[in-house]
Design an enzyme around this catalytic site. Structure first.
Site, PDB file in Angstrom:
ATOM      1  N   HIS A  51       0.984  -1.227   0.397  1.00  0.00           N
ATOM      2  CA  HIS A  51      -0.123   0.055  -0.139  1.00  0.00           C
ATOM      3  C   HIS A  51       0.719   1.567  -0.138  1.00  0.00           C
ATOM      4  O   HIS A  51       2.456   1.432   0.121  1.00  0.00           O
ATOM      5  CB  HIS A  51      -1.000   0.270   1.093  1.00  0.00           C
ATOM      6  CG  HIS A  51       0.200  -0.170   2.395  1.00  0.00           C
ATOM      7  ND1 HIS A  51      -0.218  -1.003   3.527  1.00  0.00           N
ATOM      8  CD2 HIS A  51       0.307   0.868   3.094  1.00  0.00           C
ATOM      9  CE1 HIS A  51       0.241  -0.615   4.388  1.00  0.00           C
ATOM     10  NE2 HIS A  51       0.443   0.265   4.454  1.00  0.00           N
TER      11      HIS A  51
HETATM   12  P1  TYD Z   1      -2.251  -3.686   7.666  1.00  0.00           P
HETATM   13  O1  TYD Z   1      -1.658  -3.137   7.367  1.00  0.00           O
HETATM   14  O2  TYD Z   1      -2.688  -5.052   7.040  1.00  0.00           O
HETATM   15  O3  TYD Z   1       0.089  -3.966   7.662  1.00  0.00           O
HETATM   16  P2  TYD Z   1       1.147  -4.325   7.051  1.00  0.00           P
HETATM   17  O4  TYD Z   1       0.906  -2.900   6.350  1.00  0.00           O
HETATM   18  O5  TYD Z   1       2.393  -4.619   7.405  1.00  0.00           O
HETATM   19  O6  TYD Z   1       0.472  -5.083   5.759  1.00  0.00           O
HETATM   20  O7  TYD Z   1      -2.234  -4.518   8.989  1.00  0.00           O
HETATM   21  C1  TYD Z   1      -2.774  -5.566  10.078  1.00  0.00           C
HETATM   22  C2  TYD Z   1      -3.839  -5.199  11.200  1.00  0.00           C
HETATM   23  O8  TYD Z   1      -3.116  -4.521  11.991  1.00  0.00           O
HETATM   24  C3  TYD Z   1      -5.299  -5.340  10.257  1.00  0.00           C
HETATM   25  O9  TYD Z   1      -5.843  -4.919  10.167  1.00  0.00           O
HETATM   26  C4  TYD Z   1      -5.118  -3.272  10.597  1.00  0.00           C
HETATM   27  C5  TYD Z   1      -4.457  -3.364  11.818  1.00  0.00           C
HETATM   28  N1  TYD Z   1      -3.603  -1.972  12.240  1.00  0.00           N
HETATM   29  C6  TYD Z   1      -4.053  -1.126  13.478  1.00  0.00           C
HETATM   30  O10 TYD Z   1      -5.750  -1.542  14.166  1.00  0.00           O
HETATM   31  N2  TYD Z   1      -3.511  -0.144  13.975  1.00  0.00           N
HETATM   32  C7  TYD Z   1      -2.397   0.530  13.326  1.00  0.00           C
HETATM   33  O11 TYD Z   1      -1.720   0.915  13.245  1.00  0.00           O
HETATM   34  C8  TYD Z   1      -1.983  -0.750  12.371  1.00  0.00           C
HETATM   35  C9  TYD Z   1      -0.771  -0.208  11.356  1.00  0.00           C
HETATM   36  C10 TYD Z   1      -2.210  -1.413  11.648  1.00  0.00           C
END
Ligand code: TYD
Length: 136
Positions: A51
Protein backbone atom coordinates in the site's frame (compact mmCIF):
# COMPACT_ATOMS: atom_id res chain seq x y z
CA UNK A 1 15.53 9.92 -11.52
CA UNK A 2 15.92 7.15 -8.94
CA UNK A 3 13.78 7.44 -5.88
CA UNK A 4 15.96 8.94 -3.12
CA UNK A 5 16.28 6.81 0.02
CA UNK A 6 15.99 8.82 3.22
CA UNK A 7 17.91 6.84 5.81
CA UNK A 8 17.43 7.73 9.46
CA UNK A 9 19.47 5.98 12.12
CA UNK A 10 18.54 5.80 15.78
CA UNK A 11 21.44 5.78 18.22
CA UNK A 12 22.04 2.31 19.66
CA UNK A 13 23.34 2.04 23.21
CA UNK A 14 24.91 -1.35 23.44
CA UNK A 15 27.02 -2.91 26.13
CA UNK A 16 27.85 -6.37 27.40
CA UNK A 17 24.29 -6.70 28.74
CA UNK A 18 22.67 -6.16 25.36
CA UNK A 19 21.20 -3.38 23.29
CA UNK A 20 19.11 -0.37 24.27
CA UNK A 21 17.64 1.99 21.68
CA UNK A 22 16.24 5.15 23.26
CA UNK A 23 13.70 7.18 21.27
CA UNK A 24 12.79 10.66 22.45
CA UNK A 25 9.82 11.69 20.36
CA UNK A 26 10.39 15.21 19.07
CA UNK A 27 14.14 14.70 19.06
CA UNK A 28 14.97 11.34 17.54
CA UNK A 29 12.07 11.04 15.10
CA UNK A 30 12.09 13.73 12.37
CA UNK A 31 8.38 14.57 12.62
CA UNK A 32 5.75 14.94 15.36
CA UNK A 33 4.85 11.35 16.25
CA UNK A 34 1.21 10.42 16.83
CA UNK A 35 1.51 6.63 16.77
CA UNK A 36 4.05 3.85 17.12
CA UNK A 37 3.48 0.24 16.14
CA UNK A 38 5.67 -2.82 16.07
CA UNK A 39 5.91 -5.60 13.53
CA UNK A 40 7.31 -8.96 14.59
CA UNK A 41 6.82 -12.66 13.96
CA UNK A 42 6.51 -12.28 10.20
CA UNK A 43 7.42 -15.61 8.65
CA UNK A 44 10.10 -16.02 5.99
CA UNK A 45 8.42 -15.93 2.59
CA UNK A 46 5.66 -13.57 3.75
CA UNK A 47 5.40 -10.25 1.98
CA UNK A 48 3.38 -7.48 3.62
CA UNK A 49 2.56 -3.83 3.13
CA UNK A 50 1.32 -3.51 -0.44
CA UNK A 51 0.00 0.00 0.00
CA UNK A 52 0.83 3.69 -0.05
CA UNK A 53 -0.50 6.39 2.22
CA UNK A 54 -2.12 9.52 0.86
CA UNK A 55 -0.82 11.82 3.62
CA UNK A 56 0.92 9.78 6.33
CA UNK A 57 4.68 9.95 6.88
CA UNK A 58 6.34 7.03 8.65
CA UNK A 59 9.77 6.03 9.89
CA UNK A 60 10.43 2.27 9.94
CA UNK A 61 13.32 1.23 12.18
CA UNK A 62 14.91 -2.17 12.64
CA UNK A 63 15.10 -3.05 16.34
CA UNK A 64 16.52 -6.51 15.81
CA UNK A 65 16.90 -8.97 12.94
CA UNK A 66 16.49 -7.83 9.35
CA UNK A 67 14.06 -7.36 6.50
CA UNK A 68 13.90 -5.67 3.12
CA UNK A 69 11.68 -2.87 1.84
CA UNK A 70 10.59 -2.08 -1.68
CA UNK A 71 9.87 1.64 -2.07
CA UNK A 72 8.11 2.80 -5.23
CA UNK A 73 7.06 6.35 -6.13
CA UNK A 74 5.27 5.23 -9.29
CA UNK A 75 8.18 6.26 -11.52
CA UNK A 76 11.04 4.34 -9.95
CA UNK A 77 11.60 1.62 -7.38
CA UNK A 78 14.36 0.98 -4.90
CA UNK A 79 15.01 -1.91 -2.53
CA UNK A 80 16.60 -1.29 0.84
CA UNK A 81 17.73 -3.58 3.65
CA UNK A 82 16.99 -2.78 7.28
CA UNK A 83 19.60 -5.10 8.68
CA UNK A 84 21.08 -3.55 11.80
CA UNK A 85 19.60 -2.29 15.07
CA UNK A 86 18.67 1.38 14.76
CA UNK A 87 18.74 1.35 10.97
CA UNK A 88 15.68 3.20 9.68
CA UNK A 89 14.13 4.54 6.52
CA UNK A 90 11.52 7.25 5.98
CA UNK A 91 8.41 6.31 4.05
CA UNK A 92 6.87 9.51 2.72
CA UNK A 93 3.27 9.91 1.53
CA UNK A 94 2.46 8.30 -1.81
CA UNK A 95 5.30 5.79 -1.64
CA UNK A 96 4.10 2.27 -2.40
CA UNK A 97 5.90 -0.07 -0.02
CA UNK A 98 6.28 -3.78 0.45
CA UNK A 99 8.23 -5.57 3.19
CA UNK A 100 9.75 -9.02 2.82
CA UNK A 101 12.70 -11.30 3.59
CA UNK A 102 11.98 -11.04 7.30
CA UNK A 103 14.40 -12.88 9.54
CA UNK A 104 12.59 -14.92 12.19
CA UNK A 105 13.80 -12.54 14.92
CA UNK A 106 12.97 -9.33 13.06
CA UNK A 107 11.29 -6.59 15.06
CA UNK A 108 10.42 -3.34 13.31
CA UNK A 109 9.28 -0.20 15.10
CA UNK A 110 7.24 2.14 12.93
CA UNK A 111 6.66 5.76 13.91
CA UNK A 112 3.80 7.58 12.21
CA UNK A 113 2.69 11.20 12.16
CA UNK A 114 -1.01 10.39 12.33
CA UNK A 115 -3.50 7.93 13.76
CA UNK A 116 -4.53 4.72 12.03
CA UNK A 117 -6.96 5.74 9.28
CA UNK A 118 -8.01 3.23 6.65
CA UNK A 119 -9.15 6.06 4.33
CA UNK A 120 -5.52 7.20 4.10
CA UNK A 121 -4.51 3.88 2.51
CA UNK A 122 -4.19 3.30 -1.23
CA UNK A 123 -4.21 -0.49 -1.48
CA UNK A 124 -4.76 -0.90 -5.20
CA UNK A 125 -1.55 -0.57 -7.24
CA UNK A 126 -3.33 0.65 -10.39
CA UNK A 127 -5.01 3.42 -8.38
CA UNK A 128 -1.66 4.30 -6.79
CA UNK A 129 0.08 4.47 -10.18
CA UNK A 130 -2.68 6.69 -11.53
CA UNK A 131 -2.57 9.06 -8.52
CA UNK A 132 1.24 9.20 -8.57
CA UNK A 133 1.26 9.87 -12.31
CA UNK A 134 -1.28 12.68 -11.95
CA UNK A 135 0.82 14.30 -9.22
CA UNK A 136 3.94 14.45 -11.44
P1 TYD B 1 -1.77 -4.02 7.80
O1 TYD B 1 -1.93 -2.60 7.33
O2 TYD B 1 -2.43 -5.08 7.00
O3 TYD B 1 -0.22 -4.37 7.97
P2 TYD B 1 0.96 -4.31 6.86
O4 TYD B 1 0.88 -2.98 6.19
O5 TYD B 1 2.22 -4.46 7.65
O6 TYD B 1 0.78 -5.44 5.91
O7 TYD B 1 -2.28 -4.08 9.30
C1 TYD B 1 -2.49 -5.33 9.97
C2 TYD B 1 -3.67 -5.17 10.92
O8 TYD B 1 -3.39 -4.25 11.96
C3 TYD B 1 -4.93 -4.68 10.22
O9 TYD B 1 -6.04 -5.36 10.78
C4 TYD B 1 -4.99 -3.22 10.60
C5 TYD B 1 -4.36 -3.20 11.97
N1 TYD B 1 -3.66 -1.95 12.31
C6 TYD B 1 -4.13 -1.19 13.37
O10 TYD B 1 -5.15 -1.51 14.03
N2 TYD B 1 -3.45 -0.06 13.73
C7 TYD B 1 -2.32 0.33 13.08
O11 TYD B 1 -1.72 1.36 13.46
C8 TYD B 1 -1.86 -0.46 11.96
C9 TYD B 1 -0.64 -0.06 11.19
C10 TYD B 1 -2.55 -1.59 11.62
Amino acid sequence: MTLPVEWHRLVVRGDARGTLIPVELGRDVPFPTARVYFISGTMAGVRRGFHAHRALTQLAVCITGSCRFLLDDGASKVEVALDAPGCGVLVRPMIWHEMYDFSSDCVLAVFADGPYDESDYVRDYAEFASLAGAAR
